[in-house]
Design a protein around this motif. Sequence first.
Motif, PDB file in Angstrom:
ATOM      1  N   ALA A 134       2.312   2.605  -6.658  1.00 29.77           N
ATOM      2  CA  ALA A 134       2.766   1.377  -7.312  1.00 29.77           C
ATOM      3  C   ALA A 134       1.901   0.198  -6.886  1.00 29.77           C
ATOM      4  O   ALA A 134       1.558  -0.669  -7.708  1.00 29.77           O
ATOM      5  CB  ALA A 134       4.234   1.120  -6.985  1.00 29.77           C
ATOM      6  N   PHE A 135       1.536   0.158  -5.610  1.00 30.68           N
ATOM      7  CA  PHE A 135       0.666  -0.914  -5.127  1.00 30.68           C
ATOM      8  C   PHE A 135      -0.699  -0.858  -5.804  1.00 30.68           C
ATOM      9  O   PHE A 135      -1.240  -1.891  -6.230  1.00 30.68           O
ATOM     10  CB  PHE A 135       0.504  -0.808  -3.612  1.00 30.68           C
ATOM     11  N   ARG A 136      -1.265   0.334  -5.921  1.00 34.48           N
ATOM     12  CA  ARG A 136      -2.570   0.469  -6.586  1.00 34.48           C
ATOM     13  C   ARG A 136      -2.516  -0.022  -8.022  1.00 34.48           C
ATOM     14  O   ARG A 136      -3.412  -0.728  -8.494  1.00 34.48           O
ATOM     15  CB  ARG A 136      -3.022   1.930  -6.591  1.00 34.48           C
ATOM     16  N   ALA A 137      -1.458   0.365  -8.730  1.00 29.34           N
ATOM     17  CA  ALA A 137      -1.324  -0.046 -10.126  1.00 29.34           C
ATOM     18  C   ALA A 137      -1.186  -1.558 -10.236  1.00 29.34           C
ATOM     19  O   ALA A 137      -1.805  -2.192 -11.107  1.00 29.34           O
ATOM     20  CB  ALA A 137      -0.121   0.653 -10.753  1.00 29.34           C
ATOM     21  N   GLU A 138      -0.379  -2.141  -9.348  1.00 24.03           N
ATOM     22  CA  GLU A 138      -0.193  -3.592  -9.366  1.00 24.03           C
ATOM     23  C   GLU A 138      -1.504  -4.313  -9.050  1.00 24.03           C
ATOM     24  O   GLU A 138      -1.861  -5.294  -9.712  1.00 24.03           O
ATOM     25  CB  GLU A 138       0.870  -3.979  -8.337  1.00 24.03           C
ATOM     26  N   PHE A 139      -2.228  -3.818  -8.047  1.00 25.83           N
ATOM     27  CA  PHE A 139      -3.478  -4.461  -7.651  1.00 25.83           C
ATOM     28  C   PHE A 139      -4.511  -4.373  -8.776  1.00 25.83           C
ATOM     29  O   PHE A 139      -5.233  -5.328  -9.055  1.00 25.83           O
ATOM     30  CB  PHE A 139      -4.017  -3.810  -6.378  1.00 25.83           C
ATOM     31  N   ALA A 153      -7.028   1.764  -0.833  1.00 25.82           N
ATOM     32  CA  ALA A 153      -5.656   1.357  -1.169  1.00 25.82           C
ATOM     33  C   ALA A 153      -4.801   1.275   0.092  1.00 25.82           C
ATOM     34  O   ALA A 153      -3.995   0.347   0.257  1.00 25.82           O
ATOM     35  CB  ALA A 153      -5.041   2.333  -2.168  1.00 25.82           C
ATOM     36  N   LYS A 154      -4.982   2.213   1.004  1.00 28.72           N
ATOM     37  CA  LYS A 154      -4.196   2.216   2.238  1.00 28.72           C
ATOM     38  C   LYS A 154      -4.551   1.015   3.115  1.00 28.72           C
ATOM     39  O   LYS A 154      -3.671   0.386   3.716  1.00 28.72           O
ATOM     40  CB  LYS A 154      -4.424   3.519   2.995  1.00 28.72           C
ATOM     41  N   VAL A 155      -5.849   0.693   3.190  1.00 29.13           N
ATOM     42  CA  VAL A 155      -6.270  -0.447   4.005  1.00 29.13           C
ATOM     43  C   VAL A 155      -5.681  -1.740   3.455  1.00 29.13           C
ATOM     44  O   VAL A 155      -5.101  -2.543   4.193  1.00 29.13           O
ATOM     45  CB  VAL A 155      -7.799  -0.556   4.064  1.00 29.13           C
TER      46      VAL A 155
END
Length: 288
Positions: free
Chosen positions: A242-247, A261-263
């Motif tokens: 979800a974070f990747r998609a938002e970013f 993405a993790k960093v």
Amino acid sequence: MSSPLQQIDDLRARRAGVRLLLKRDDLLHPPVSGTKWRKLRPNLDHARADGHDTLLTFGGAYSNHLRATAAAGREAGLRTVGIVRGDELRDRELNELNPVLRAAADDGMELDFISRSAWRSRMEPDSLREWERRHGRALVVPEGGSNAAGVRGCVSLGEELATADVQVAACAVGTGGMLAGLAAGLSDGQRAVGFAALTHADLASETLALQRAAFGGRRGAWRIDTTAAFGGYGRRTPELDAFRAEFAERHSIALDPTYEAKVLFAVLERLGSDGFPAGSTVAVVIAG
């Protein structure tokens, strides 16, 4: 050749009072992709200087290092051999392999699939003799391109940040080579934080060993953070996806789920505390 610094206007950074930059190494050398070029270029030079016509290296089935080495070797006119963890893939046709291995093969890399037990001893003398017997004389480059030459190649990454108004540089760590060189190139007063992308290795010891091989001892201010591996190498969660998609939607940048993405997830969670204080500038390396 240097990579650009891109400021990110992110609400979380503004709330924390931190200036957030991306060091876009993914734009450095598109055919090879990012910081891998910094590691591979000195190894290519070494191969040519020593009269080698072949690079032999190692990686898992989804190794971007294998893909990068194949592209770099093709560009340099060198034959490449990839020793791949996973002998269950040996008898598959090229079109049955994943896109990473297909891309490496399309760039001319010869793929040699080995068992996981053989993988554990891949750099031992008997194994190295076996690779030479199978594939001929070659310059052997470790997994991830992380040897003394590769570490020295990454010093330029730190030097580029040394002249910028940056207090903290953050990067992902898989083998320790990029962090070892990055930290060595930073100036006094700057520090590096490496976020471990895997849980099954002592990356602090491996990074220090690489610095000793490259420079004779520890260089720069750096540490390893082991809290953002999301369960281990290649693992991901719905929260991370979800974070990747938002970013990507907000900044038009597709983050690699294994590393960057993790960093960025971890850095944004920690802004304003835990070594990323208000009033500081933090640069996150997007290695590609």
